[in-house]
Design an enzyme around this catalytic site. Structure first.
Site, PDB file in Angstrom:
ATOM      1  N   ASP A 134       0.945  -1.114   0.098  1.00 51.31           N
ATOM      2  CA  ASP A 134      -0.112   0.073   0.014  1.00 51.31           C
ATOM      3  C   ASP A 134       0.684   1.364  -0.043  1.00 51.31           C
ATOM      4  O   ASP A 134       2.048   1.258   0.580  1.00 51.31           O
ATOM      5  CB  ASP A 134      -0.815  -0.152   1.285  1.00 51.31           C
ATOM      6  CG  ASP A 134      -1.989   1.012   1.117  1.00 51.31           C
ATOM      7  OD1 ASP A 134      -2.392   1.226   0.045  1.00 51.31           O
ATOM      8  OD2 ASP A 134      -2.427   1.388   2.032  1.00 51.31           O
ATOM      9  N   HIS A 155       2.013   3.345  -9.413  1.00 48.28           N
ATOM     10  CA  HIS A 155       1.978   1.739  -9.442  1.00 48.28           C
ATOM     11  C   HIS A 155       3.107   1.248 -10.010  1.00 48.28           C
ATOM     12  O   HIS A 155       3.585   0.144  -9.731  1.00 48.28           O
ATOM     13  CB  HIS A 155       0.477   1.668  -9.960  1.00 48.28           C
ATOM     14  CG  HIS A 155      -0.408   1.867  -9.152  1.00 48.28           C
ATOM     15  ND1 HIS A 155      -0.787   1.448  -7.867  1.00 48.28           N
ATOM     16  CD2 HIS A 155      -1.693   2.773  -9.570  1.00 48.28           C
ATOM     17  CE1 HIS A 155      -1.958   2.186  -7.478  1.00 48.28           C
ATOM     18  NE2 HIS A 155      -2.610   2.883  -8.376  1.00 48.28           N
ATOM     19  N   LEU A 215      11.513 -19.810  -4.951  1.00 48.94           N
ATOM     20  CA  LEU A 215      10.369 -19.032  -4.227  1.00 48.94           C
ATOM     21  C   LEU A 215       9.102 -19.208  -5.015  1.00 48.94           C
ATOM     22  O   LEU A 215       9.018 -19.112  -6.313  1.00 48.94           O
ATOM     23  CB  LEU A 215      10.794 -17.623  -4.403  1.00 48.94           C
ATOM     24  CG  LEU A 215       9.922 -16.507  -3.485  1.00 48.94           C
ATOM     25  CD1 LEU A 215      10.342 -16.658  -2.000  1.00 48.94           C
ATOM     26  CD2 LEU A 215       9.698 -15.248  -4.240  1.00 48.94           C
TER      27      LEU A 215
END
Ligand code: IPE
Ligand code: IPE
Ligand code: MG
Length: 243
Positions: free
Chosen positions: A16, A33, A127
Site C-alpha cells: 500500500d 503503481h 520461491l
C-alpha cells in the site's frame, strides 16, 4: 535476534501507498503503481535471498474496482506489461508464479496473460510467488463454501482450508502492510488467523531491503503462542493443524 524465531517461511504483503508516493511527487497515481512494480521485483529477489519460501502479495482487491476508471484501466494495463517484462526473469530465477483471485471478473486478455505466466513458471521449484489480483478474503471464503456445497462435502475447517484459493501453501507467518494504515482491507481473512502483523509507515515504492530487514527483525522478536501459554511454547513454536 531471537534464534527461536527464524526467517518467516511465508511472508504476505499488502503493498500500500503507491498513490500517495506519486501524489507527493506531483505525478499521476499510475506512476506510483509503476514504481511499485520495481519494488516488487526487488522484494522477490530479497525474499529469496533471505530464505523465504512463499511470498504472497496483494496487488488488486475486490474493492479496487470502485476506483476511478482511468486508474483501474491503468492498473490492468500495467499488469499486462509487468507480466510480459518480468516473467522471463522469474523463469530464470526459479520463481513459481500463481494468481489468486476471481478470474471470472477479469478481461480475457488479462486472464490469458496471468495464465501464461503461471504455465511458463509451473515447473519452477524456487520461491513461490502468489499474486492476489481481484482478490478479497470474503470472496475466497464464500467461493470455498460454495465449492464444498456443490461437492456435497461438510463445511469443516479442514475442508474449507482445502477449498480456499491459497490451499497450496501453509498460512502466512508474517503479514506486512506498508503505507501507514493499520487495517487488513479484506486480505487473507482466514489465513492470517495466527500470522504476526507488521505495519510500516514506508510507502510501498520506498520499501527497500533495509525496511524488509526491519520487518524480519521485528518478526524474530515475536513469541508465537497459538493459544498456548508462554511456558508451553518456550523453546519451540507450535503450529496447530486445522480440525
Ligand atoms: C496500493 O497503493 C496499490 C493498489 C491498491 C492497487 P494505493 O493505490 O492504495 O496507494 P494509496 O494508499 O492511495 O497511497
Ligand atoms: C489494499 O489497499 C489493497 C491493495 C494493496 C491491493 P487499499 O488502498 O485498497 O486499502 P484501503 O482502501 O486503504 O483500506
Ligand atoms: Mg491504499
Amino acid at each position: 535476534m531471537n534464534p527461536a524465531q527464524p526467517t518467516p517461511h511465508h511472508v504476505a504483503i499488502v503493498m500500500d501507498g503507491n498513490g500517495r508516493w506519486a501524489t507527493r511527487r506531483f505525478l499521476p497515481r499510475v506512476a506510483g503503481h509503476k514504481a511499485g512494480v520495481d519494488t516488487l521485483r526487488r522484494c522477490v529477489r530479497s525474499c529469496a535471498q533471505r530464505g523465504v519460501a512463499v511470498l504472497t502479495v496483494f496487488a488488486f482487491s475486490s474493492e479496487n474496482w470502485t476506483r476511478p476508471q482511468d486508474e483501474v484501466s491503468g492498473l490492468m494495463e500495467l499488469l499486462g506489461m509487468a507480466l510480459a517484462r518480468e516473467v522471463p526473469q522469474l523463469l530464470k530465477d526459479g520463481v513459481r508464479l500463481r494468481f489468486v483471485g476471481e478470474r471470472a471478473g477479469l478481461s480475457d486478455s488479462v486472464r490469458q496473460g496471468l495464465e501464461r505466466g503461471e504455465q511458463a513458471t509451473a515447473a519452477n521449484t524456487g520461491l513461490q510467488l502468489n499474486v492476489c489480483f481481484n482478490y478479497g478474503g470474503r470472496w475466497d471464503i464464500a467461493q470455498a463454501a460454495r465449492r464444498l456445497v456443490a461437492e456435497g462435502k461438510p463445511i469443516t475447517e479442514a475442508n474449507l482450508d482445502r477449498a480456499l484459493a491459497l490451499s497450496h501453501v501453509p498460512d502466512p507467518d508474517l503479514v506486512i502492510r506498508t503505507g501507514g494504515e493499520q487495517r487488513i482491507s479484506n486480505f487473507l481473512l482466514w489465513q492470517a488467523a495466527y500470522s504476526e502483523l507488521y505495519f510500516s509507515d514506508t510507502l510501498w515504492p520506498d520499501f527497500d531491503d533495509a525496511a524488509l530487514d526491519l520487518a524480519f527483525a521485528a518478526f524474530a522478536q515475536r513469541e508465537r503462542r497459538f493459544g498456548k501459554t508462554s511456558a508451553q511454547v518456550a523453546g519451540k513454536a507450535a503450529r496447530p493443524q486445522p480440525a
